[in-house]
Design a protein around this motif. Structure first.
Motif, PDB file in Angstrom:
ATOM      1  N   TYR A  87       0.834  -1.198   0.000  1.00  0.00           N
ATOM      2  CA  TYR A  87       0.000   0.000   0.000  1.00  0.00           C
ATOM      3  C   TYR A  87       0.873   1.254   0.000  1.00  0.00           C
ATOM      4  O   TYR A  87       2.031   1.204   0.425  1.00  0.00           O
ATOM      5  CB  TYR A  87      -0.903   0.032   1.238  1.00  0.00           C
ATOM      6  N   SER A  89       0.698   5.643   0.843  1.00  0.00           N
ATOM      7  CA  SER A  89      -0.036   6.805   1.361  1.00  0.00           C
ATOM      8  C   SER A  89       0.752   8.075   1.067  1.00  0.00           C
ATOM      9  O   SER A  89       1.970   8.115   1.236  1.00  0.00           O
ATOM     10  CB  SER A  89      -0.253   6.674   2.876  1.00  0.00           C
ATOM     11  N   TYR A  90       0.038   9.111   0.623  1.00  0.00           N
ATOM     12  CA  TYR A  90       0.649  10.420   0.378  1.00  0.00           C
ATOM     13  C   TYR A  90       0.138  11.463   1.376  1.00  0.00           C
ATOM     14  O   TYR A  90       0.481  12.638   1.262  1.00  0.00           O
ATOM     15  CB  TYR A  90       0.320  10.903  -1.041  1.00  0.00           C
ATOM     16  N   ASP A  91      -0.709  11.050   2.308  1.00  0.00           N
ATOM     17  CA  ASP A  91      -1.318  12.024   3.218  1.00  0.00           C
ATOM     18  C   ASP A  91      -1.072  11.666   4.686  1.00  0.00           C
ATOM     19  O   ASP A  91      -1.994  11.641   5.494  1.00  0.00           O
ATOM     20  CB  ASP A  91      -2.812  12.165   2.941  1.00  0.00           C
ATOM     21  N   GLU A  93      -0.377   8.898   6.209  1.00  0.00           N
ATOM     22  CA  GLU A  93      -0.958   7.634   6.671  1.00  0.00           C
ATOM     23  C   GLU A  93      -2.464   7.695   6.948  1.00  0.00           C
ATOM     24  O   GLU A  93      -3.021   6.781   7.544  1.00  0.00           O
ATOM     25  CB  GLU A  93      -0.224   7.120   7.922  1.00  0.00           C
ATOM     26  N   THR A  95      -4.973   7.925   4.505  1.00  0.00           N
ATOM     27  CA  THR A  95      -5.618   7.036   3.535  1.00  0.00           C
ATOM     28  C   THR A  95      -4.541   6.332   2.720  1.00  0.00           C
ATOM     29  O   THR A  95      -3.417   6.826   2.567  1.00  0.00           O
ATOM     30  CB  THR A  95      -6.557   7.804   2.586  1.00  0.00           C
ATOM     31  N   TRP A  96      -4.932   5.173   2.187  1.00  0.00           N
ATOM     32  CA  TRP A  96      -3.982   4.335   1.462  1.00  0.00           C
ATOM     33  C   TRP A  96      -4.641   3.782   0.201  1.00  0.00           C
ATOM     34  O   TRP A  96      -5.857   3.643   0.121  1.00  0.00           O
ATOM     35  CB  TRP A  96      -3.538   3.156   2.333  1.00  0.00           C
ATOM     36  N   ALA A 133       6.098   9.875   0.220  1.00  0.00           N
ATOM     37  CA  ALA A 133       5.077   8.853   0.436  1.00  0.00           C
ATOM     38  C   ALA A 133       5.537   7.861   1.497  1.00  0.00           C
ATOM     39  O   ALA A 133       6.717   7.774   1.831  1.00  0.00           O
ATOM     40  CB  ALA A 133       4.762   8.128  -0.865  1.00  0.00           C
ATOM     41  N   ARG A 136       3.727   0.641   2.642  1.00  0.00           N
ATOM     42  CA  ARG A 136       3.323  -0.260   3.736  1.00  0.00           C
ATOM     43  C   ARG A 136       3.174  -1.684   3.220  1.00  0.00           C
ATOM     44  O   ARG A 136       2.361  -1.967   2.345  1.00  0.00           O
ATOM     45  CB  ARG A 136       1.996   0.234   4.335  1.00  0.00           C
ATOM     46  N   CYS A 156       6.349  -0.554   7.624  1.00  0.00           N
ATOM     47  CA  CYS A 156       6.336   0.614   6.745  1.00  0.00           C
ATOM     48  C   CYS A 156       7.749   1.120   6.497  1.00  0.00           C
ATOM     49  O   CYS A 156       8.651   0.930   7.313  1.00  0.00           O
ATOM     50  CB  CYS A 156       5.507   1.744   7.362  1.00  0.00           C
ATOM     51  N   LYS A 175      -9.308   4.418  -2.359  1.00  0.00           N
ATOM     52  CA  LYS A 175      -8.511   4.695  -1.173  1.00  0.00           C
ATOM     53  C   LYS A 175      -9.214   4.089   0.042  1.00  0.00           C
ATOM     54  O   LYS A 175     -10.449   4.040   0.092  1.00  0.00           O
ATOM     55  CB  LYS A 175      -8.315   6.197  -0.968  1.00  0.00           C
ATOM     56  N   THR A 177      -8.907   3.268   4.577  1.00  0.00           N
ATOM     57  CA  THR A 177      -8.261   3.502   5.862  1.00  0.00           C
ATOM     58  C   THR A 177      -7.930   2.132   6.447  1.00  0.00           C
ATOM     59  O   THR A 177      -8.736   1.200   6.368  1.00  0.00           O
ATOM     60  CB  THR A 177      -9.168   4.284   6.830  1.00  0.00           C
TER      61      THR A 177
END
Length: 310
Positions: A87, A89-91, A93, A95-96, A133, A136, A156, A175, A177
């Motif tokens: 996975y 995430s760019y935010d 962690e 959202t993925w 990013a 994970r 991660c 996306k 959680t």
């Protein structure tokens, strides 16, 4: 005998804490000095906050090049059946989205434990946007599924993605959680033992629509549909009632009218008036009909002249 039981108990205690972890790339756990046996442990449950990134702080990022191969390695000290995923995430962690099912993307799809302890290469999607990013690695183990339990593992690592992609992070889907992205019921997961299906997951016994559970792989939002197949958002319906009349083949549509006056004296006159109008879209049949109409009127006119003379 007591000595043998003691040794067995020691190995049992060690064994329950020795399951599996990500080895390559270096994870946050490794970099932050977490004891190896703790890295190998499953988290306390699907909804545990530790299932995201085990509560580990960010580390110095590695460079990940979109569209390039990347090597992964996981080590299972207890080779449980199960599936692995990757996975991103760019935010921070929140959202993925999933970019790989690892061996389950093969044909035929295989169990994650088949290549444990060896390097396994995937290609990072070329559409992955540039930026910072978190990657994970996730593994769910199914060896205690029959008892109503699934074991969950994750590690991660941080990365800087280099890419020429024009895709925006906001356009990527689906996306999820972490903690709500997998089923809570053990029966929703595949049975890895009856029958054994390590080398072809399609032969596994499962109750859902697939041998895998969880979200679908994210795909390139800007992808062009294959040749001959319009994108889903484009209507493929065309009108089948279109009628085209060539503009260079106009024909006459003639409506003849005749006015005849009959009288006994030579001064009587016979008048014939013919009107014709043009229209487009006629056929050769109407042209022939027009010719016949002229002859009919002319014949009527001649017969009237003969009648008057006689």
């Amino acid at each position: 005998m007591n000595k043998q039981l003691f040794i067995f108990a020691i190995f049992f205690i060690i064994g329950v804490n020795c399951h599996g972890r990500l080895s390559i790339p270096t994870s946050r756990d490794q970099k932050n000095g977490v004891a190896e046996y703790l890295q190998n442990e499953p988290v306390s449950g699907l909804t545990s906050p530790n299932f995201v990134c085990r509560g580990q702080a960010a580390i110095s990022p590695i460079t990940v090049v979109a569209g390039s191969p990347m090597v992964f390695k996981w080590i299972f000290t207890a080779e449980h059946v199960g599936d692995c995923f990757l996975y991103v995430s760019y935010d921070s962690e929140a959202t993925w989205f999933k970019i790989s099912n690892f061996l389950a993307d093969e044909s035929p799809p295989r169990d994650c434990r088949v290549v444990q302890g060896t390097n396994y290469t995937i290609t990072i999607p070329s559409w992955l946007p540039a930026g910072n990013a978190v990657f994970r690695w996730e593994w769910y183990a199914l060896h205690v599924r029959s008892g109503g339990t699934i074991e969950y593992y994750s590690q991660c690592f941080d990365a800087t993605v280099t890419s020429t992609s024009t895709v925006s992070v906001s356009s990527i889907s689906p996306k999820v959680t972490i903690g709500t992205h997998l089923p809570t019921s053990a029966t929703a997961y595949r049975d890895g033992f009856s029958p054994a299906c390590d080398n072809d997951l399609t032969k596994c016994s499962y109750t859902g629509t697939s041998f895998l559970v969880g979200p679908a792989l994210a795909t390139d939002p800007n992808a062009v549909s294959p040749s001959g197949t319009p994108p889903a958002s484009v209507s493929t319906s065309l009108s089948s009632t279109r009628s085209v009349t060539p503009s260079n083949t106009p024909t006459k549509s003639v409506t003849p009218t005749a006015s005849l006056s009959f009288g006994a004296s030579p001064s009587s006159t016979a008048t014939v008036s013919v009107t014709a109008s043009k229209s487009t879209g006629a056929s050769t049949a109407s042209s022939s009909a027009s010719t016949l109409s002229y002859f009919s009127v002319f014949a009527l006119f001649i017969s009237q002249i003969v009648y008057l003379v006689l």
